[in-house]
Design a protein around this motif. Structure first.
Motif, mmCIF file in Angstrom:
data_model
loop_
_atom_site.group_PDB
_atom_site.id
_atom_site.type_symbol
_atom_site.label_atom_id
_atom_site.label_comp_id
_atom_site.label_asym_id
_atom_site.label_seq_id
_atom_site.Cartn_x
_atom_site.Cartn_y
_atom_site.Cartn_z
ATOM 1 N N ILE A 117 0.696 -1.320 -0.402
ATOM 2 C CA ILE A 117 0.050 0.031 -0.062
ATOM 3 C C ILE A 117 0.845 1.208 0.200
ATOM 4 O O ILE A 117 0.371 2.392 -0.869
ATOM 5 C CB ILE A 117 -0.909 0.479 1.279
ATOM 6 N N TYR A 118 1.867 1.443 0.772
ATOM 7 C CA TYR A 118 3.045 2.313 0.631
ATOM 8 C C TYR A 118 3.673 2.755 -0.876
ATOM 9 O O TYR A 118 3.621 3.694 -1.017
ATOM 10 C CB TYR A 118 3.845 2.511 2.068
ATOM 11 N N VAL A 119 3.446 1.391 -1.589
ATOM 12 C CA VAL A 119 4.549 1.947 -2.774
ATOM 13 C C VAL A 119 3.083 1.659 -3.823
ATOM 14 O O VAL A 119 3.434 2.923 -4.310
ATOM 15 C CB VAL A 119 5.532 0.454 -2.936
ATOM 16 N N GLY A 132 0.243 2.844 -3.283
ATOM 17 C CA GLY A 132 -1.214 3.376 -3.152
ATOM 18 C C GLY A 132 -2.608 2.408 -2.670
ATOM 19 O O GLY A 132 -2.193 1.070 -2.049
ATOM 20 N N ALA A 133 -3.783 2.753 -3.273
ATOM 21 C CA ALA A 133 -4.901 1.889 -3.126
ATOM 22 C C ALA A 133 -4.244 0.513 -3.889
ATOM 23 O O ALA A 133 -4.901 -0.778 -3.328
ATOM 24 C CB ALA A 133 -6.169 2.782 -3.367
ATOM 25 N N LYS A 134 -4.252 0.473 -4.742
ATOM 26 C CA LYS A 134 -3.640 -0.830 -5.724
ATOM 27 C C LYS A 134 -3.103 -1.974 -5.052
ATOM 28 O O LYS A 134 -3.103 -2.991 -5.364
ATOM 29 C CB LYS A 134 -2.846 -0.179 -6.776
ATOM 30 N N GLY A 135 -1.688 -1.355 -3.918
ATOM 31 C CA GLY A 135 -1.139 -2.460 -3.135
ATOM 32 C C GLY A 135 -1.965 -2.980 -2.344
ATOM 33 O O GLY A 135 -1.690 -4.148 -2.254
ATOM 34 N N ALA A 136 -3.456 -2.501 -1.123
ATOM 35 C CA ALA A 136 -4.653 -3.584 -1.492
ATOM 36 C C ALA A 136 -4.535 -4.867 -1.911
ATOM 37 O O ALA A 136 -4.793 -6.021 -1.599
ATOM 38 C CB ALA A 136 -5.260 -2.779 -0.610
ATOM 39 N N ILE A 137 -5.038 -4.724 -3.042
ATOM 40 C CA ILE A 137 -4.976 -5.453 -4.942
ATOM 41 C C ILE A 137 -4.369 -6.556 -4.532
ATOM 42 O O ILE A 137 -4.283 -7.893 -4.449
ATOM 43 C CB ILE A 137 -5.730 -5.206 -5.220
ATOM 44 N N PHE A 138 -2.938 -5.897 -4.826
ATOM 45 C CA PHE A 138 -1.919 -6.787 -5.141
ATOM 46 C C PHE A 138 -1.622 -7.536 -3.847
ATOM 47 O O PHE A 138 -0.877 -8.606 -3.734
ATOM 48 C CB PHE A 138 -0.679 -5.844 -5.405
ATOM 49 N N GLY A 139 -1.796 -6.975 -2.746
ATOM 50 C CA GLY A 139 -1.181 -8.411 -1.354
ATOM 51 C C GLY A 139 -1.978 -9.290 -1.233
ATOM 52 O O GLY A 139 -2.075 -10.299 -1.031
ATOM 53 N N THR A 140 -3.949 -8.738 -1.592
ATOM 54 C CA THR A 140 -4.603 -9.694 -1.996
ATOM 55 C C THR A 140 -4.716 -10.939 -2.853
ATOM 56 O O THR A 140 -4.449 -11.593 -3.120
ATOM 57 C CB THR A 140 -5.842 -8.817 -1.700
ATOM 58 N N ALA A 141 -4.095 -10.348 -4.227
ATOM 59 C CA ALA A 141 -4.037 -11.305 -4.961
ATOM 60 C C ALA A 141 -2.549 -12.437 -5.028
ATOM 61 O O ALA A 141 -2.276 -13.617 -5.384
ATOM 62 C CB ALA A 141 -3.304 -10.376 -6.637
ATOM 63 N N LEU A 142 -1.345 -11.640 -4.397
ATOM 64 C CA LEU A 142 -0.100 -12.509 -4.071
ATOM 65 C C LEU A 142 -0.329 -13.499 -2.501
ATOM 66 O O LEU A 142 -0.044 -14.626 -3.074
ATOM 67 C CB LEU A 142 0.727 -11.529 -3.070
ATOM 68 N N ALA A 143 -1.031 -13.073 -2.011
ATOM 69 C CA ALA A 143 -1.612 -13.824 -0.745
ATOM 70 C C ALA A 143 -2.764 -15.662 -1.887
ATOM 71 O O ALA A 143 -2.336 -16.574 -1.543
ATOM 72 C CB ALA A 143 -1.862 -13.741 0.013
ATOM 73 N N ALA A 144 -3.184 -15.548 -2.047
ATOM 74 C CA ALA A 144 -4.638 -16.214 -2.825
ATOM 75 C C ALA A 144 -3.844 -16.580 -4.046
ATOM 76 O O ALA A 144 -3.333 -17.850 -3.699
ATOM 77 C CB ALA A 144 -5.824 -15.629 -3.537
ATOM 78 N N GLY A 145 -2.037 -15.853 -4.544
ATOM 79 C CA GLY A 145 -1.793 -16.730 -5.570
ATOM 80 C C GLY A 145 -0.857 -17.999 -4.976
ATOM 81 O O GLY A 145 -0.909 -19.015 -5.421
#
Length: 200
Positions: free
Chosen positions: A84-86, A88-101
Motif C-alpha cells: 500500500i505504501y508503494v 497506494g490503493a492498488k497495493g491492497a489489491i496486489f497484496g490480496t492477489a499475492l496471498a491468494a496466488g
C-alpha cells in the motif's frame, strides 16, 4: 476456468461501466473504475483456491488446504502495508492477489505431489480459453469505443454500454468455445442447450 476467465477479462475491460452502473458515482469513476479493473483478476485466484481445496478434500489432504490458507494470510499480513505504501490503493489489491496466488500454488503443488496429477491438459485448455478471451476482448473494445461515440455519458448510458458489450462479448466467447467443442469437453452434455442457439 472456462467461465471464470472470460468473466474476469470482461469485468476488467468494462470496470468503468460496471461501477458507474451499480453505484452511479461518476465523479469517483476515474479512481474507482481502475481499482475494480485491477481487482477483477483476483476473483480468478479465489475460484482456483475453492476448486483446489475441494480436490484436496477429495484426496484426503484437507489439512493442507488450511496450511496453504494460513500461508496466504501470513503473506497478506507481512506485505500488505508495504505494498500500500508503494502502490497506494492498488497495493491492497496486489497484496490480496499475492496471498491468494501463493495459496493456490501450494494447493496445486500438493495435488501434483500427492496423486501425480498432470496439468498438461489443463494448460492446453487454459491457453485455448485465453485465445478466445482475447478475441472477445477485441470485440468488446471496438464495440465500447463505437458506443461511446453515440451514447451520452451518464449512469443510464454506462448501463446501456455495459449491457450491449456483455451480451455481444459473451456471445462471441460462447460461439468460439462451443464450436471448438471446448464447452462440451469441459461441461459435458449440459451444453446441448446451446445447440439450437448456435446450430453446430
Amino acid at each position: 476456468m472456462v467461465l471464470v476467465i472470460p468473466a474476469v477479462v470482461g469485468l476488467s475491460l468494462l470496470s468503468d461501466e460496471a461501477y458507474g452502473t451499480l453505484f452511479g458515482e461518476l465523479d469517483k469513476l476515474a479512481i474507482s473504475g481502475p481499482l475494480l479493473a485491477w481487482y477483477a483478476p483476483v476473483a480468478l485466484f479465489f475460484a482456483l483456491f475453492s476448486v483446489t481445496s475441494s480436490v484436496l478434500q477429495a484426496i484426503n489432504q484437507q489439512r493442507f488446504a488450511v496450511v496453504s490458507l494460513l500461508a496466504g494470510l501470513l503473506v497478506k499480513v507481512l506485505f500488505n502495508i508495504q505494498l500500500i505504501y508503494v502502490f497506494g490503493a492498488k497495493g491492497a489489491i496486489f497484496g490480496t492477489a499475492l496471498a491468494a496466488g501463493i495459496a493456490v500454488s501450494l494447493n496445486l503443488w500438493r495435488i501434483r505431489s500427492s496423486i501425480d496429477f498432470s496439468y498438461k491438459q489443463l494448460i492446453k485448455r487454459t491457453i485455448l480459453i485465453g485465445i478466445f478471451a482475447i478475441i472477445m476482448s477485441v470485440c468488446i473494445l471496438i464495440l465500447k469505443a463505437l458506443l461511446g461515440m453515440v451514447i451520452p455519458n451518464g449512469r443510464w448510458g454506462l448501463a446501456i454500454i455495459l449491457t450491449i458489450c456483455v451480451i455481444v462479448g459473451g456471445s462471441v466467447y460462447l460461439w468460439f468455445a462451443y464450436h471448438s467443442t471446448l464447452l462440451e469437453r469441459v461441461l459435458g452434455k449440459r451444453v446441448r442447450v446451446l445447440d439450437k442457439l448456435f446450430r453446430r
